[in-house]
Scaffold this motif. Sequence first.
Motif, PDB file in Angstrom:
ATOM      1  N   ASN A 103     -60.280 -37.558 -16.559  1.00  0.00           N
ATOM      2  CA  ASN A 103     -61.468 -36.833 -17.019  1.00  0.00           C
ATOM      3  C   ASN A 103     -62.216 -36.217 -15.840  1.00  0.00           C
ATOM      4  O   ASN A 103     -62.660 -35.069 -15.907  1.00  0.00           O
ATOM      5  N   ILE A 104     -62.349 -36.986 -14.774  1.00  0.00           N
ATOM      6  CA  ILE A 104     -63.051 -36.483 -13.587  1.00  0.00           C
ATOM      7  C   ILE A 104     -62.302 -35.287 -12.993  1.00  0.00           C
ATOM      8  O   ILE A 104     -62.910 -34.309 -12.549  1.00  0.00           O
ATOM      9  N   LEU A 105     -60.976 -35.348 -13.046  1.00  0.00           N
ATOM     10  CA  LEU A 105     -60.164 -34.280 -12.450  1.00  0.00           C
ATOM     11  C   LEU A 105     -60.055 -33.027 -13.325  1.00  0.00           C
ATOM     12  O   LEU A 105     -59.590 -31.979 -12.858  1.00  0.00           O
ATOM     13  N   LEU A 106     -60.518 -33.138 -14.572  1.00  0.00           N
ATOM     14  CA  LEU A 106     -60.294 -32.048 -15.529  1.00  0.00           C
ATOM     15  C   LEU A 106     -60.748 -30.668 -15.029  1.00  0.00           C
ATOM     16  O   LEU A 106     -59.978 -29.703 -15.101  1.00  0.00           O
ATOM     17  N   PRO A 107     -61.977 -30.517 -14.501  1.00  0.00           N
ATOM     18  CA  PRO A 107     -62.370 -29.179 -14.035  1.00  0.00           C
ATOM     19  C   PRO A 107     -61.473 -28.671 -12.899  1.00  0.00           C
ATOM     20  O   PRO A 107     -61.253 -27.464 -12.783  1.00  0.00           O
ATOM     21  N   ILE A 109     -58.275 -29.354 -12.672  1.00  0.00           N
ATOM     22  CA  ILE A 109     -57.044 -28.936 -13.358  1.00  0.00           C
ATOM     23  C   ILE A 109     -57.271 -27.555 -13.985  1.00  0.00           C
ATOM     24  O   ILE A 109     -56.482 -26.636 -13.812  1.00  0.00           O
ATOM     25  N   LEU A 110     -58.416 -27.407 -14.671  1.00  0.00           N
ATOM     26  CA  LEU A 110     -58.691 -26.149 -15.385  1.00  0.00           C
ATOM     27  C   LEU A 110     -58.835 -24.966 -14.440  1.00  0.00           C
ATOM     28  O   LEU A 110     -58.523 -23.841 -14.796  1.00  0.00           O
ATOM     29  N   SER A 111     -59.337 -25.220 -13.234  1.00  0.00           N
ATOM     30  CA  SER A 111     -59.517 -24.094 -12.319  1.00  0.00           C
ATOM     31  C   SER A 111     -58.309 -23.935 -11.390  1.00  0.00           C
ATOM     32  O   SER A 111     -58.350 -23.180 -10.427  1.00  0.00           O
ATOM     33  N   GLY A 112     -57.235 -24.664 -11.681  1.00  0.00           N
ATOM     34  CA  GLY A 112     -56.019 -24.521 -10.888  1.00  0.00           C
ATOM     35  C   GLY A 112     -56.156 -25.080  -9.478  1.00  0.00           C
ATOM     36  O   GLY A 112     -55.416 -24.720  -8.566  1.00  0.00           O
ATOM     37  N   ASN A 113     -57.132 -25.966  -9.316  1.00  0.00           N
ATOM     38  CA  ASN A 113     -57.448 -26.520  -7.999  1.00  0.00           C
ATOM     39  C   ASN A 113     -56.845 -27.884  -7.772  1.00  0.00           C
ATOM     40  O   ASN A 113     -57.294 -28.604  -6.889  1.00  0.00           O
ATOM     41  N   ILE A 114     -55.911 -28.285  -8.612  1.00  0.00           N
ATOM     42  CA  ILE A 114     -55.470 -29.665  -8.565  1.00  0.00           C
ATOM     43  C   ILE A 114     -54.475 -29.845  -7.422  1.00  0.00           C
ATOM     44  O   ILE A 114     -53.450 -29.188  -7.359  1.00  0.00           O
ATOM     45  N   ASN A 115     -54.865 -30.680  -6.470  1.00  0.00           N
ATOM     46  CA  ASN A 115     -54.021 -30.968  -5.311  1.00  0.00           C
ATOM     47  C   ASN A 115     -54.500 -32.295  -4.728  1.00  0.00           C
ATOM     48  O   ASN A 115     -55.374 -32.946  -5.293  1.00  0.00           O
ATOM     49  N   ILE A 157     -66.707 -32.574  -9.306  1.00  0.00           N
ATOM     50  CA  ILE A 157     -65.358 -32.578  -8.709  1.00  0.00           C
ATOM     51  C   ILE A 157     -65.038 -31.300  -7.937  1.00  0.00           C
ATOM     52  O   ILE A 157     -64.400 -31.335  -6.891  1.00  0.00           O
ATOM     53  N   ASN A 158     -65.493 -30.158  -8.427  1.00  0.00           N
ATOM     54  CA  ASN A 158     -65.168 -28.893  -7.756  1.00  0.00           C
ATOM     55  C   ASN A 158     -66.195 -28.506  -6.682  1.00  0.00           C
ATOM     56  O   ASN A 158     -66.297 -27.330  -6.355  1.00  0.00           O
ATOM     57  N   HIS A 159     -66.975 -29.461  -6.201  1.00  0.00           N
ATOM     58  CA  HIS A 159     -68.038 -29.161  -5.239  1.00  0.00           C
ATOM     59  C   HIS A 159     -68.930 -28.023  -5.740  1.00  0.00           C
ATOM     60  O   HIS A 159     -69.071 -26.997  -5.065  1.00  0.00           O
TER      61      HIS A 159
END
Length: 247
Positions: A103-107, A109-115, A157-159
């Motif tokens: 859940n915390i990582l969701l934004p 994931i949605l913004s393609g920032n998952i790394n 999460i996305n600063h």
Amino acid sequence: MLTVKNLYKSYQVGKNRFDVLCGVDLAVRKGEFVAVMGPSGSGKTTLLNCISCYTPADSGSILLDGVELARLKEDELAEVRNRKLGFVFQDFLLLDGLSVRENILLPAILSGNINSTAEARADQLCDVFGISAIRDKYPAEISGGEKQRTAVARALINHPLLVLADEPTGNLDSKSARAVIGTFEQARQALGATIFMVTHDSYAASHCDRVVILQDGRVRRTLEKGGMERGAFQDALLDVIREMGKE
Ligand SMILES: Nc1ncnc2c1ncn2[C@@H]1O[C@H](COP(=O)(O)OP(=O)(O)OP(=O)(O)O)[C@@H](O)[C@H]1O
Ligand SMILES: [Mg+2]
């Protein structure tokens, strides 16, 4: 950080026009915790929706980090929503099928920032908010307070430049409401977050650096906490609200 200038917004319903925002001016500086209060129907959510890029304003300007939102195209607005803003909703809106950490990582994931950086950030946020031990649990398996902390961690999460919250303590008992406010204060102190919160709750607002009171579509009063104790600031807020109610 955020500057709202002479903002107008009305809704057309059939033949009737409802003027909701009639020249709103305000500014939020980096690292500030600011509350918006005002009677029901005074346009608080409308203002938040304009800043969130969900509702276009009729006129006036919203500058976020120097960027005029009205000039952006739809895909650029989506980018601002995903990357520059964090949202905390009244009922937190955690997804039941995802773990706390997911859940915390969701934004991200949605913004393609998952790394791995995002994953490290999620772990850091779990640490800051004391939810590391429950990060693999699902929303149905955690307490209300843990849900709130998860929701605030997700917003960060996305600063984001700015965290927007509409009545984040609205449905909560006073103990949980205190916990949410504590989480915002922690976000500000430990992570330098900037928070803009709509609230009816003078207790919640009394933790803010500044409280902006909307009435009849305008900013009617702005109260600075300055060096005031929290309790004294809450009393001052209540006095002003009472005074405005009599006018
Ligand atoms: N989509 C819409 N269409 C027409 N009128 C709307 C719409 N959204 C809001 N309004 C009207 O605009 C006014 C301001 O609504 P808004 O939701 O911004 O108030 P608020 O200050 O957030 O109130 P509350 O404290 O009850 O949440 C209200 O009179 C509402 O009925
Ligand atoms: Mg509202």
